[in-house]
Write an enzyme that holds these catalytic residues in place. Structure first.
Site, short mmCIF file in Angstrom:
data_model
loop_
_atom_site.label_atom_id
_atom_site.label_comp_id
_atom_site.label_asym_id
_atom_site.label_seq_id
_atom_site.Cartn_x
_atom_site.Cartn_y
_atom_site.Cartn_z
N LEU A 1 0.82 -1.22 0.00
CA LEU A 1 0.00 0.00 0.00
C LEU A 1 0.85 1.26 0.00
O LEU A 1 0.48 2.27 -0.58
CB LEU A 1 -0.93 0.00 1.22
CG LEU A 1 -2.03 -1.06 1.24
CD1 LEU A 1 -2.80 -1.00 2.56
CD2 LEU A 1 -2.98 -0.85 0.06
N GLY A 2 2.00 1.21 0.65
CA GLY A 2 2.83 2.40 0.69
C GLY A 2 4.00 2.26 1.64
O GLY A 2 4.09 1.31 2.42
N GLY B 1 6.64 4.70 4.30
CA GLY B 1 6.76 5.98 4.99
C GLY B 1 7.85 5.93 6.01
O GLY B 1 8.56 4.93 6.15
N GLY B 2 8.00 7.06 6.74
CA GLY B 2 9.06 7.16 7.73
C GLY B 2 8.88 6.20 8.88
O GLY B 2 9.82 5.92 9.61
N MET B 3 7.66 5.67 9.05
CA MET B 3 7.43 4.75 10.16
C MET B 3 7.17 3.34 9.67
O MET B 3 6.49 2.56 10.34
CB MET B 3 6.27 5.27 11.03
CG MET B 3 6.63 6.52 11.82
SD MET B 3 5.34 7.04 12.96
CE MET B 3 4.07 7.58 11.82
N GLU C 1 6.69 0.20 6.33
CA GLU C 1 5.96 -0.14 5.12
C GLU C 1 4.56 -0.63 5.49
O GLU C 1 4.36 -1.28 6.52
CB GLU C 1 6.69 -1.24 4.34
CG GLU C 1 8.06 -0.81 3.84
CD GLU C 1 8.78 -1.96 3.15
OE1 GLU C 1 8.86 -3.05 3.75
OE2 GLU C 1 9.24 -1.76 2.02
N VAL C 2 3.60 -0.32 4.62
CA VAL C 2 2.22 -0.73 4.86
C VAL C 2 1.78 -1.64 3.71
O VAL C 2 1.91 -1.29 2.53
CB VAL C 2 1.28 0.49 4.96
CG1 VAL C 2 -0.14 0.03 5.30
CG2 VAL C 2 1.78 1.46 6.02
N LYS D 1 1.06 -3.03 8.89
CA LYS D 1 2.19 -2.09 8.94
C LYS D 1 3.37 -2.73 9.63
O LYS D 1 3.32 -3.09 10.82
CB LYS D 1 1.80 -0.80 9.66
CG LYS D 1 2.98 0.14 9.89
CD LYS D 1 2.56 1.53 10.36
CE LYS D 1 2.09 2.35 9.19
NZ LYS D 1 2.01 3.79 9.51
N ASP E 1 0.83 14.20 13.79
CA ASP E 1 1.40 14.15 12.45
C ASP E 1 0.27 14.24 11.42
O ASP E 1 0.25 13.52 10.43
CB ASP E 1 2.21 12.88 12.26
CG ASP E 1 3.08 12.93 11.00
OD1 ASP E 1 3.48 11.85 10.53
OD2 ASP E 1 3.34 14.03 10.49
#
Length: 819
Positions: free
Chosen positions: A15-16, A18-20, A22-23, A38, A131
């Site tokens: 799905l995507g 990010g800084g926290m 992978e999803v 996640k 955030d």
């Protein structure tokens, strides 16, 4: 990961990133449902304490269940992989939607409403997002909104404290090294978050405002080429309100202004208020009025007026609260905004017309507006049955308006005169001369009682004009400085007024609300108070602390008949500390008041010779009499309202430390020529004391002199010998200018004539004295030789005050009107 099965989750797609982490899209085999899977960064695995904290946060966040928030289902560790399973929010995220251009106003407001509803649900559980940005908002094909990653920024950041007051920005971390990730977050940070200061739910409100602005305009509000540039824009860039689409409702613009106030204490205090505004807007209610229940959060930005309608209902509510019984009709509140490009004046209280249908107020031309080139201050009138205020033409420079009993006329002070003008418009009619006059009241017999000079007793004049006659006299036994804020009682003979004593308002046995009469020079104390009082429908209203109180009052006998009851909270005192209270009321009509501690706040700003802002120092606060050290590295400034303290601001570190701690009113700090010590005024043992203390903070403050009058220190000479101060003795007609000899500790007058002479400052060579005087009828800047006073020259020609020498003594800078 795709195609693998972790625990009972089958990974089906990405799905995507990010800084926290992978999803992935995954299927929960046990429950046969689609989830978001996640995978968290490896940093957590190597830090057990941080991992444990993350687990605690995740469990707490899992309790947050709301239709507009993507829920957390679980947190697990399998085969060394730490992961969260979350509700799978279908649709595109808002950042993808914004890449296609601006969103229609209707759709943007609908999305904003759903975000606000979700935030409100979380904030009610003391959970912040931290955030919030378009990438964390999903919108499905039906327009339904889900907020993602709620609170995970804090959980991942590894804050050292589990308290709600955290100082570290949770979004810029070592793991977030991709520029797009960092920039995407920085652009939506609140100013306090960008500075690394403590943050709370108001930080989310700022981010909400940034997102709404971007949806309406189709462009980012803050967008620098680097992280530093973006954060600098967040903290200081002027917001271009003019780029908002023309179809943006005024109430939505006002909402944005409140959300995007850089001072958290002045910002919208509850996202629930935004939710109410957006819901009301959907039903096409008055675009400028946002109605709230009487239980709405108390703190609001100062340019909003809280209108409590009507006082008869309020009186019933007070009685019911006191004795129990059938509940009266619900008390309601509304909020009104200042006119576009204007701000409510913090010094002049609101004046409600006798019939309670109109509110007259003074507004200042907004400094943020490039379009408003009119007068610095003017009177405006708001008919409470209409949605807009109207300017009263010809009232340039006006202050302290009050109504005639029939509601036809408004009297006010401007240009050294007491004037009146038809409330519907017309020529200005001067009534008499004044010298810095303040406040008045008008009875049905055609008598006006007012304060002609700020340091006098009260005067009386016919409503048609004439020669003022004194009706109250300053008492030296009570240390009277001024009688102000008069207000006629219903009989038209007796009046309330506020007595200012030179002793501190916090400890004075004399300062308070008094009653006087046209037929007698006797006055009587009704209530020790730091606030003026107004009568309405059997009650005396006044401000106690920041709470507006109503106390049953027999106006005929001028006595209290019951105990006080709180009416509203968070009511400021205004920029005038002596008796100031920012509320107005008619005898039977609504109460109108400013709301929010920010009402008296100011901002320390550096400006160039053209008046352009070069930057600010610190945050908004109640600043008084700032003084810059000679080396330019520190600012000493008084902070507070009725009992200020001196604070020192380190300009290099952008840090502030408290310098005085006494409960008395410490003000007007001045630096010694070598910046090693500071002198300041106080009232610790007696009125009008001058103290000196080392900047290092070591040792107690040393008492230098006790003039025994109300004083303001204005200059410490470059050779260190003289400390100049303005003095106002009880019964005097105005300020005098004095000098304290630091060698002998003896103070003597320099200028003590019949006029106001103040703000004295010596040139760097000590040969010239600049000061302000009203001997010409207006306050102007003068220069004379020192110490022999052989000549005097008027420097300003169109008004002037607070003059300062350039460091080389070759130029003067002074204030003129609002410039």
């Amino acid at each position: 990961m795709i195609g693998k099965t972790v625990a009972h989750y089958e990974i089906t797609g990405l799905l995507g990133k990010g800084g926290m982490g992978e999803v992935f899209r995954a299927r929960d085999i046990k429950l046969d449902r689609e989830v978001a899977f996640k995978v968290l960064p490896q940093e957590l695995s190597g830090d057990p304490e941080r991992a444990a904290r993350f687990e605690r946060e995740a469990r707490m966040l899992a309790s947050l269940q709301h239709t507009n928030i993507a829920s957390i289902y679980g947190y697990e560790k399998v085969d060394g992989i730490r992961f969260l399973t979350m509700e799978l929010a279908e649709g595109e995220d808002l950042s993808e939607r914004l890449e296609q251009g601006r969103i229609s106003t209707e759709e943007a407001l609908n999305i904003a409403l759903q975000i606000a509803i979700g935030l409100e649900a979380a904030h009610e559980k003391n959970i912040m997002h931290r955030d919030l940005k378009p990438a964390n908002v999903k919108v499905d094909a039906d327009g339904a909104v889900k907020i993602l990653d709620f609170g995970l920024a804090r959980a991942y950041s590894g804050d050292a404290s589990d308290s709600q007051d955290l100082a570290t920005s949770p979004t810029i971390t070592a793991a977030m090294t991709q520029a797009g990730v960092i920039l995407g977050t920085a652009a939506y940070m609140s100013p306090e978050q960008a500075k690394g200061k403590p943050v709370d739910h108001r930080s989310d409100i700022w981010s909400f405002g940034v997102i709404l602005f971007e949806m309406l305009c189709g462009r980012k509000l803050f967008e620098g080429e680097t992280v530093s540039e973006t954060m600098a824009e967040v903290m200081k860039n002027k917001i271009e309100w003019s780029i908002l689409p023309k179809d943006t409702p005024r109430w939505a613009v006002n909402l944005l202004r409140r959300c995007l106030d850089r001072d958290p204490s002045s910002r919208l205090q509850s996202i629930g208020e935004a939710r109410i505004a957006l819901q009301r807007g959907q039903y096409h209610e008055d675009e400028e009025t946002v109605a709230t229940s009487s239980t709405a959060p108390a703190s609001r930005r100062w340019p909003w007026i809280g209108v409590v309608a009507a006082l008869l209902v309020l009186a019933a509510a007070i009685a019911w609260n006191a004795r129990g019984g059938t509940a009266p009709e619900l008390l309601t509140q509304s909020t009104l905004m200042p006119p576009p490009d204007w701000d409510f004046d913090a010094g002049s209280p609101f004046a409600v017309s006798p019939d309670g249908r109109q509110v007259a107020f003074v507004a200042n031309a907004s400094r943020e507006s490039d379009e408003n080139t009119t007068a610095a201050t003017s009177i405006w009138i708001r008919d409470l049955s209409k949605s807009e205020s109207r300017l009263v033409e010809g009232t340039d420079g006006a202050a302290y308006p009050f109504w005639s009993p029939d509601g036809r006329w408004i009297a006010y002070f401007a240009q050294g005169k007491l004037n009146k003008i038809d409330a519907g418009g017309g020529p200005v009619i001067p009534l008499c001369d004044t010298r810095n006059g303040r406040s008045g009241t008008w009875n049905e017999a055609g008598n006006i009682v007012f304060q002609r000079n700020w340091s006098e007793g009260l005067m009386k004049i016919p409503a048609a004009g004439g020669t003022p006659e004194p009706i109250t006299t300053l008492s030296q036994e009570r240390f009277d400085v001024a009688h102000r804020w008069p207000r006629f009682l219903p009989d038209g003979q007796h009046f309330l007024f506020y007595l200012v004593s030179t002793t501190s308002q916090n400890t004075s046995e004399f300062s308070g609300i008094y009653v006087g009469s046209l037929g007698s020079d006797e006055t009587r104390l009704l209530l020790k108070s730091g606030s003026r009082g107004l009568y309405s429908d059997g009650h005396l209203l006044y401000r106690a602390g920041s709470t507006l109180m109503a106390r049953p009052f027999d106006a005929g006998e001028q006595v209290f008949t019951g105990d006080p009851t709180p009416v509203s909270t968070d009511v400021p005192g205004g920029s005038i500390s002596w008796g100031g209270a920012q509320f107005g009321v008619s005898e039977t009509g609504p109460i109108v008041h400013l709301r929010g501690a920010g009402a008296t706040n100011s901002l320390l700003t550096w400006r160039d010779r053209e008046g352009n802002s070069l930057g600010v120092v610190g945050d908004q606060a109640g600043y008084w009499e700032p003084s810059v050290s000679h080396d330019g590295k520190h600012i000493a400034v008084a902070m507070g309202q009725d009992a200020a303290d001196i604070w020192l601001h380190d300009l290099e570190r952008d840090a502030r430390t408290r310098f005085t701690f006494d409960s008395a009113d410490d003000r007007s700090p001045l630096w010694s020529p070598d910046d090693s010590s500071i002198v300041f005024s106080s009232a610790r043992k007696s009125v009008g004391e001058i103290y000196q203390r080392p900047v290092s903070g070591q040792g107690d403050a040393k008492l230098l002199n006790t003039p025994g009058t109300n004083i303001t220190l204005t200059d410490w000479s470059y050779d260190g010998r003289w400390v100049l101060f303005s003095s106002l003795a009880p019964g005097d007609q105005g300020w005098d200018l004095w000098a304290l000899d630091m060698e002998t500790s003896v103070a003597e007058p320099i200028l003590d004539g019949p006029f106001n002479e103040s703000s004295g400052r010596l040139s760097p060579d000590g040969k010239w004295l600049v000061f302000t005087s009203d001997e010409s009828g207006d306050f102007e800047v003068y220069v004379q030789s020192f110490p022999d006073a052989k000549g005097r020259w008027m420097v300003s020609t169109d008004g002037g005050n607070e003059a300062y020498w350039r460091a080389d003594g070759r130029e003067l800078f002074f204030l003129q009107d609002d410039r």
